[in-house]
Design a protein around this motif. Structure first.
Motif, PDB file in Angstrom:
ATOM      1  N   ILE A 158       0.698  -0.796  -0.092  1.00 62.41           N
ATOM      2  CA  ILE A 158      -0.262  -0.080  -0.447  1.00 62.41           C
ATOM      3  C   ILE A 158       1.294   1.395  -0.027  1.00 62.41           C
ATOM      4  O   ILE A 158      -0.291   1.977  -0.435  1.00 62.41           O
ATOM      5  CB  ILE A 158      -1.056   0.230   1.287  1.00 62.41           C
ATOM      6  N   TRP A 159       2.308   1.390  -0.058  1.00 62.40           N
ATOM      7  CA  TRP A 159       2.473   2.150   0.778  1.00 62.40           C
ATOM      8  C   TRP A 159       4.870   2.058   0.047  1.00 62.40           C
ATOM      9  O   TRP A 159       4.871   0.923   0.292  1.00 62.40           O
ATOM     10  CB  TRP A 159       2.587   3.420   2.535  1.00 62.40           C
ATOM     11  N   ARG A 160       4.657   3.431  -0.447  1.00 57.36           N
ATOM     12  CA  ARG A 160       6.425   3.083  -0.730  1.00 57.36           C
ATOM     13  C   ARG A 160       6.877   4.306   0.079  1.00 57.36           C
ATOM     14  O   ARG A 160       6.671   5.094   0.046  1.00 57.36           O
ATOM     15  CB  ARG A 160       6.515   3.066  -1.728  1.00 57.36           C
ATOM     16  N   TRP A 163       7.996   0.821   2.834  1.00 52.19           N
ATOM     17  CA  TRP A 163       7.544   0.230   2.459  1.00 52.19           C
ATOM     18  C   TRP A 163       6.640  -0.170   2.875  1.00 52.19           C
ATOM     19  O   TRP A 163       6.863  -1.476   3.850  1.00 52.19           O
ATOM     20  CB  TRP A 163       8.247  -1.368   1.600  1.00 52.19           C
ATOM     21  N   TYR A 191      -0.605  -2.675   9.538  1.00 49.68           N
ATOM     22  CA  TYR A 191      -0.002  -1.969   7.939  1.00 49.68           C
ATOM     23  C   TYR A 191       1.595  -2.206   7.901  1.00 49.68           C
ATOM     24  O   TYR A 191       1.475  -1.041   9.060  1.00 49.68           O
ATOM     25  CB  TYR A 191      -0.865  -1.479   7.265  1.00 49.68           C
ATOM     26  N   GLU A 213      -4.031   2.771  -4.146  1.00 48.89           N
ATOM     27  CA  GLU A 213      -4.493   4.400  -3.249  1.00 48.89           C
ATOM     28  C   GLU A 213      -3.361   2.872  -2.323  1.00 48.89           C
ATOM     29  O   GLU A 213      -4.004   1.798  -2.023  1.00 48.89           O
ATOM     30  CB  GLU A 213      -5.605   4.099  -3.547  1.00 48.89           C
ATOM     31  N   TYR A 215      -1.452   4.114  -2.702  1.00 47.56           N
ATOM     32  CA  TYR A 215       0.230   5.528  -3.186  1.00 47.56           C
ATOM     33  C   TYR A 215       0.037   5.322  -3.846  1.00 47.56           C
ATOM     34  O   TYR A 215       0.186   3.848  -4.701  1.00 47.56           O
ATOM     35  CB  TYR A 215       1.377   4.477  -2.405  1.00 47.56           C
TER      36      TYR A 215
END
Length: 265
Positions: A158-160, A163, A191, A213, A215
Motif C-alpha cells: 500500500i505504500w513506498r 514499504w 499495516y 491507493e 500510494y
C-alpha cells in the motif's frame, strides 16, 4: 432516537439527519447510492466518488486532518467517521459540534451491518436493503466461482518509502483470504513496514499486488519490487475494490473474477 455505532458508542438523534458530513470516502459513496446526495453537505478531499461531489460539496480537509471550523459552519446533524480512517482525537473534537457515528469494518458482515445502520438512521431502509441484497447475491455467486481456484501466496503493498503492506486485522486481508490469496504478511498486525530484501524469507510470494491507493505505484516500482522476488508476478490492482466496504462491494466481486481470470491467462 438512540443508535449504537460499530465501536459501541451511543449516538442520539432527535430526527433523521438532514445535514451530513462524511469523513470517509467509501461511506460518502454509500450515501450517494442510498439516495442521500442532497443531505450530504461536507466531505473530505479523498472523497472521489461520485466525482461531481467535489464541485458541489464543502471539502473539510482529509481523513486524518480535518478543519473543525469549516465543519461547524456547515451545522451538520451528524458526522460520519471510521475507526481506522479517523483518529480518536478527531472524533472527540467533532463530538463538540454534532453527534458522531463511527464505523469499524473488518468483514463483509460488518459492512452489511453498517449499511443497515445507515438505512435506520437516515430512514432509507428500502435502498439499504436493496444494496445489501445485491452484495449478498454477488458474494454467494463469487464463493461458488472461487472455491476450486488454487491458493496463491500474495503480498499486498500500500505504500513506498517506507514499504508498507496490508497485514492481519484489516478489511484488505479479509478480502484477500476470500479470494484465496494467502497473505504472506498475515502474521503482522495492520499495516506493517517491511523490507523488500526479506520478502523471500518471509513468504516467497507467487503474487505481489501494488494497490492503486493510497500510494500511486508506477512501473518503476514494480521493477524495484521484482528484484527481490524469486518467481512472483507483480500486478497493479484497484485498491478501492480491496478496501472500500460500502456500496463499492456491489462491483467488487466482478472485478475479483476478472482479476483471477487475468492471472490464469
Amino acid at each position: 432516537m438512540t443508535f449504537r455505532d460499530q465501536i459501541q458508542r451511543e449516538v442520539f438523534l432527535r430526527e433523521p439527519p438532514q445535514r451530513i458530513v462524511s469523513l470517509v470516502p467509501s461511506q460518502t459513496e454509500l450515501l450517494y447510492d442510498l439516495g442521500l446526495e442532497d443531505r450530504v453537505v461536507g466531505i473530505t478531499k479523498f472523497c472521489v466518488h461520485p466525482f461531481h461531489f467535489r464541485s458541489l460539496k464543502t471539502v473539510v480537509g482529509g481523513t486524518k486532518q480535518v478543519k473543525a471550523d469549516k465543519i461547524r459552519e456547515l451545522q451538520p446533524d451528524i458526522i460520519l467517521c471510521n475507526k481506522e480512517e479517523n483518529t480518536r482525537e478527531i472524533v472527540s473534537a467533532l463530538e463538540e459540534i454534532a453527534p458522531v457515528h463511527v464505523s469499524d469494518i473488518y468483514t463483509i458482515d460488518d459492512a452489511l451491518e453498517l449499511i443497515g445502520q445507515y438505512g435506520e438512521m437516515f430512514s432509507c431502509r428500502t435502498d439499504a436493503s436493496r444494496i445489501a441484497q445485491k452484495i449478498r447475491f454477488r458474494l454467494q455467486d463469487f464463493q461458488q466461482y472461487i472455491k476450486d481456484k488454487p491458493v496463491l501466496k500474495t503480498a499486498y503493498f500500500i505504500w513506498r518509502n517506507p514499504w508498507m503492506v496490508a497485514g492481519k486485522n484489516t478489511f484488505i486481508d479479509y478480502l484477500l483470504t476470500l479470494n484465496r490469496f494467502q497473505n504472506i504478511y498475515a502474521d503482522k498486525d495492520r499495516y506493517p513496514v517491511v523490507e523488500l530484501r526479506k520478502m523471500r524469507l518471509e513468504g516467497d510470494p507467487d503474487l505481489v499486488f501494488l494497490s492503486s491507493e493510497p500510494y500511486p505505484f508506477k512501473d518503476e516500482h514494480a521493477f524495484e519490487v521484482g528484484r527481490f522476488t524469486h518467481h512472483a508476478k507483480t500486478v497493479f490492482v484497484d485498491g478501492e475494490m480491496f478496501s472500500w466496504y460500502g456500496s463499492r462491494l456491489v462491483k467488487a466481486f466482478d472485478y475479483f473474477k476478472r482479476l483471477r481470470d487475468r492471472l490464469e491467462d
